[in-house]
Design an enzyme around this catalytic site. Sequence first.
Site, PDB file in Angstrom:
ATOM      1  N   ASP A  28      58.362  -6.368  -5.516  1.00  0.00           N
ATOM      2  CA  ASP A  28      57.963  -6.148  -6.905  1.00  0.00           C
ATOM      3  C   ASP A  28      57.077  -7.313  -7.339  1.00  0.00           C
ATOM      4  O   ASP A  28      57.482  -8.469  -7.256  1.00  0.00           O
ATOM      5  CB  ASP A  28      59.231  -6.083  -7.772  1.00  0.00           C
ATOM      6  CG  ASP A  28      58.924  -5.721  -9.211  1.00  0.00           C
ATOM      7  OD1 ASP A  28      57.898  -5.056  -9.453  1.00  0.00           O
ATOM      8  OD2 ASP A  28      59.702  -6.126 -10.091  1.00  0.00           O
ATOM      9  N   ASP A 165      52.792  -1.600  -9.134  1.00  0.00           N
ATOM     10  CA  ASP A 165      53.160  -2.979  -8.794  1.00  0.00           C
ATOM     11  C   ASP A 165      54.405  -3.116  -7.945  1.00  0.00           C
ATOM     12  O   ASP A 165      54.942  -4.201  -7.815  1.00  0.00           O
ATOM     13  CB  ASP A 165      53.278  -3.820 -10.065  1.00  0.00           C
ATOM     14  CG  ASP A 165      54.571  -3.531 -10.808  1.00  0.00           C
ATOM     15  OD1 ASP A 165      55.042  -2.383 -10.737  1.00  0.00           O
ATOM     16  OD2 ASP A 165      55.094  -4.453 -11.446  1.00  0.00           O
ATOM     17  N   GLU A 166      54.903  -2.022  -7.366  1.00  0.00           N
ATOM     18  CA  GLU A 166      56.070  -2.185  -6.504  1.00  0.00           C
ATOM     19  C   GLU A 166      56.056  -1.183  -5.351  1.00  0.00           C
ATOM     20  O   GLU A 166      55.521  -0.083  -5.476  1.00  0.00           O
ATOM     21  CB  GLU A 166      57.371  -2.086  -7.290  1.00  0.00           C
ATOM     22  CG  GLU A 166      57.509  -0.860  -8.145  1.00  0.00           C
ATOM     23  CD  GLU A 166      58.820  -0.853  -8.931  1.00  0.00           C
ATOM     24  OE1 GLU A 166      59.888  -0.787  -8.302  1.00  0.00           O
ATOM     25  OE2 GLU A 166      58.761  -0.905 -10.159  1.00  0.00           O
TER      26      GLU A 166
HETATM   27 MG   LIG Z   1      56.741  -5.921 -11.472  1.00  0.00          MG
END
Ligand SMILES: [Mg+2]
Length: 438
Positions: A28, A165-166
């Site tokens: 993450d 974003d992950e």
């Molecule tokens: Mg994040």
Amino acid sequence: MAFAWRYASRVTETAPTTALPRRIAHLDMDAFYASCELLRYPQLKGLPVVIGGGRRKEDDLLGKLQTAYPEGEWTEETFAERLDRIPVDFFPRIEGYTGRGVITTATYAARQFGIGSAMGLMKAAKLCPQAILLPVDFERYRYFSRTFKSIITDIAPVMQDRGVDEVYIDFTHVPGGQREGGRVLARLIQKSIFDATGLTCSVGVAPNKLIAKMASEFNKPKGISIVHEADLQTHIWPLACRKINGVGPKADEKLKGFGIHTIGDLAAREQHWLIENFGKSYGAWLHEASWGRDDRPVETESEPVSMSRETTFEHDLQAVRDREELGAVFTRLCEQVAADLQRKGYEGKTIGIKLRYDNFQAVTRDQSLSEYTADAKRIRQVAGQCLKRVDLSRRIRLLGVRVGSLVKAGTAPDSVSQPMKAEEPGHEWQTQLLFTDD
Ligand SMILES: [Mg+2]
């Protein structure tokens, strides 16, 4: 039906048979959007910054600079190279903001004032008027997203997108993926991403996705957390049930009503009791989750074929009696799908709706256009036509909007792109978020 809808874009990798223990990572990025902005404006580090409220208006900033430095130190050519030299005073503040804009994300410094994602900008302006307001720049975030993901797949090819974003990564068969439970590989990936982009991330490595997702939060930012099966009681059971990805606020409320606060409390309940109180599939899943069991594979993702948003109502709605509320929800779903498409850079030409009635019977309708679109108004218009083709005399439990037959934005002839619509604050219905940033 719903399952096929949502996961239509996934392709499953078949895992080779082996005796190696599964090592699954969840990676993450740390405060991703804000970090992408701070890369170009390092002078804002440590200051309260909120991101949201519409598209970039770089010209405003450039105009200000040209006025302040009429000798021509700032030209459009030098502007991009000198972003880090723009004085802090030149950045717009949220003080006096009026409008319906919503915060997409905020830096940690801004969060200390009580500002958070999805909050209205007007409310944030009252909490911290001196906060700097930057417009969202999804194009930039997507660029960094592609960059960090391609760095990962160069090292560990079995990766599943979980949004901008992950990602999940299967370390099991990657050379070195088993060393120190995955720590060595996690460190290598962290360093490779940082060296190439200047961005930091946190990684959790565990026997499965469920635990890895929790573990990546343990040492944020820049953290690495390794969890083994034997750590279940010490590392996982003390956590709140809400930390399980899949336990939402409603389920959590109900669990608390039974005195179940931690994952350990949950594990102490009999499976049949959970099934009695939470239904056959969710109850059984809760039991498995509390015991740290999850055998879902890491699925590599092909291009999405559709994007959808759906919402389940607090109380079943009736088309005539609740016309206004239903209309507002419907419009919002269309806006959200449009925003998803624009954020991910897609357009589609098949617009569809899904309805579930109070007896759980579901119906879908769709319609294809001659052109591709990511425009909320157009989606609303066509979805509205689909809605006219279903029985609206029955009570409605769930409403969904989908856009399919996707192509990359701008690659289709006659494509229509619209600017991001500001989201309204304070929504009281549950919305399923397919892509999030945190
Ligand atoms: Mg994040």
